[in-house]
Design an enzyme around this catalytic site. Sequence first.
Site, PDB file in Angstrom:
ATOM      1  N   ASP A 129       0.817  -1.207   0.000  1.00 56.36           N
ATOM      2  CA  ASP A 129       0.000   0.000   0.000  1.00 56.36           C
ATOM      3  C   ASP A 129       0.853   1.261   0.000  1.00 56.36           C
ATOM      4  OD1 ASP A 129      -2.617   1.381   0.418  1.00 56.36           O
ATOM      5  OD2 ASP A 129      -1.684   1.957   2.308  1.00 56.36           O
ATOM      6  N   GLU A 150       1.181  -0.490  -5.130  1.00 51.72           N
ATOM      7  CA  GLU A 150       0.238   0.586  -5.385  1.00 51.72           C
ATOM      8  C   GLU A 150       1.073   1.861  -5.445  1.00 51.72           C
ATOM      9  OE1 GLU A 150      -3.248   3.382  -3.667  1.00 51.72           O
ATOM     10  OE2 GLU A 150      -1.764   2.471  -2.368  1.00 51.72           O
TER      11      GLU A 150
END
Length: 633
Positions: free
Chosen positions: A314, A367
């Site tokens: 993330d 990401e």
Amino acid sequence: MKTIPYSLFTDFDINLFKAGKHFRLYEKFGAHLAEVDGQGGTYFAVWAPSAKAVSVVGDFNYWTEGEHDLNVRWDGSGIWEGFIPGIDKGSKYKYKIHSHNSDIKTEKADPFAFYCETPPNTASVVWDLQHNWQDENWMQNRKDFNGLDKPYSVYEVHLGSWRKKIEENRSLTYAELAQELVNYVKETGFTHVELMPIMEYPYEPSWGYQLVGYFAPTSRFGRPEDFMALVDAFHQAGIGVILDWVPSHFPSDEHGLGFFDGTHLYEHPDIRKGYHPDWKSLIFNYGRNEVRSFLISNAVFWLQHYHIDGLRVDAVASMLYLDYSRKEGEWEPNIFGGRENLDTISFLKELNVEVYGSFEGIQTIAEESTSFPMVSRPVFSGGLGFGMKWMMGWMNDTLEYFKKEPIYRKHHQNDLTFSLNYAFSENFMLPLSHDEVVYGKQSILNRMPGDEWQKFANLRLLYSFMFTHPGTKLLFMGDEFGQSAEWNFQQSLDWHLLEYDFHKGIKNLITDLNSLYKNQPALFEKQFSGEGFEWINYSDSENSVISYIRKGNNAEENLVIVCNLTPVYRENYRIGIPSSGKLESVFNSDDLKYGGSGLEQNNLQIDEIPWDGKRFSTVLNLAGLGVLVFRIK
């Protein structure tokens, strides 16, 4: 009974830990059931170099400080440890830490705990990791299902809100999900499931992105072995499991990692590098060896003990840039005067080298929303070493295009085709994630223009374009049947919508697109290579039609794709074809079972008429807002 001096650490372990090279710290730190001098109990070890005293407090000593003091090691490692007889599995505990820096004493949860109390309670729980795995076939052959030249279609899930027991006002347990979710993912044909963070987190509205228990699956849905059984069930169904992993920041909850021993132990001491202004959270000190060992050990832990097949990392962009979400004067350049965080770059490379070197057939997925170079290129060639990277540019441009009324699309066709200019600069995953259906953005369905029929036709068009575009795929739960409302983490998805034909048609479409993706090698064998894609015509903006070829290893399996991006029916529309023969229809988004008009196209003759720079061509009738996929016979 008092604490007994005992250690799981060797001198070699300590040297590795200090050097930032120990990537199995969970075997040493934390709470481990053991037997010492014939007595059963638990060994505890915690890193707190600035502490002047550390006690284990818990339900076994009435949470009383001083009953079970740990011993500090003599080697300067900052590790406090000891064996406490009589403490068994299920005992609740914390560390009471008295810092050298103040008279304040804090109670901290164990950073390496395998199990935690269910929030809002915050204690760690002594536990072991026991499960009789039945996924040998998957693990032995995982590389054949998880490779970059394989179909990779991901269903992103928030376990707490996928489906609820309405009558009991609760989420499904891991055991219930092992039945219902596994069967559903298999039915719809996704190859992988990605679970939004399941590591223990205190704050429900964070969706799991503010972690405290990095080594513990949340107890909201069951015990660690129940989560193992869920992963096992996915594997037995032939479905890979990706975990959303958050090494980018952590919350400042009193029982968490922040200011752990009275100092900035895990977080960077400089607020310009150690505090995240967007999320009001703390940022790891990626330049500290022991912290690097902690994080890489955590990644390894999930891959080893939970048989996880991939980690979606993330907020990588927030880690890579020193000026991320910071104004001028709020950040300090690196030693070369640049904005890149050199410690982060080094950490991410080391992470990927370790996990790819230790676990065959896994993937890491970044990401990462910027143009940082070579994110998904090997470390040995100068890259960060990720297997894939989210294609945020494709997502933004495509959704922006599709929300436009079709009459205006001819002026914006480049928004849709631009992604192919850079599609092969990284190994891209095409994401329509949870971030696109929250905070007033509306559901994907309700971004589509037009009346009800056109909204669903546009959605079918979007998904068909997505699945025939180069790259792997990710779809958030609910998108696969046209969820009407924005996602609400407190509520179940609107499963009753499947009683309606249009929503049922979207689910049928996604199921068939997954089948098409898995069964047509041209869609996956070269999905990250420019050799796997060729435009037929990207410039017919006046008619808003695009056409292209997807290629695999065998030219006889190549596919021709035609997208009509307006509701206008196009009769006798000619496109170029690279070879002679006939076109066999293998997919039509306008099929009646998807909610379309049912216009059929089968076994079309290819003429020796040059067109679109090709030697041959054919004539098609294109349904409005439809996608056709053909194989050349």
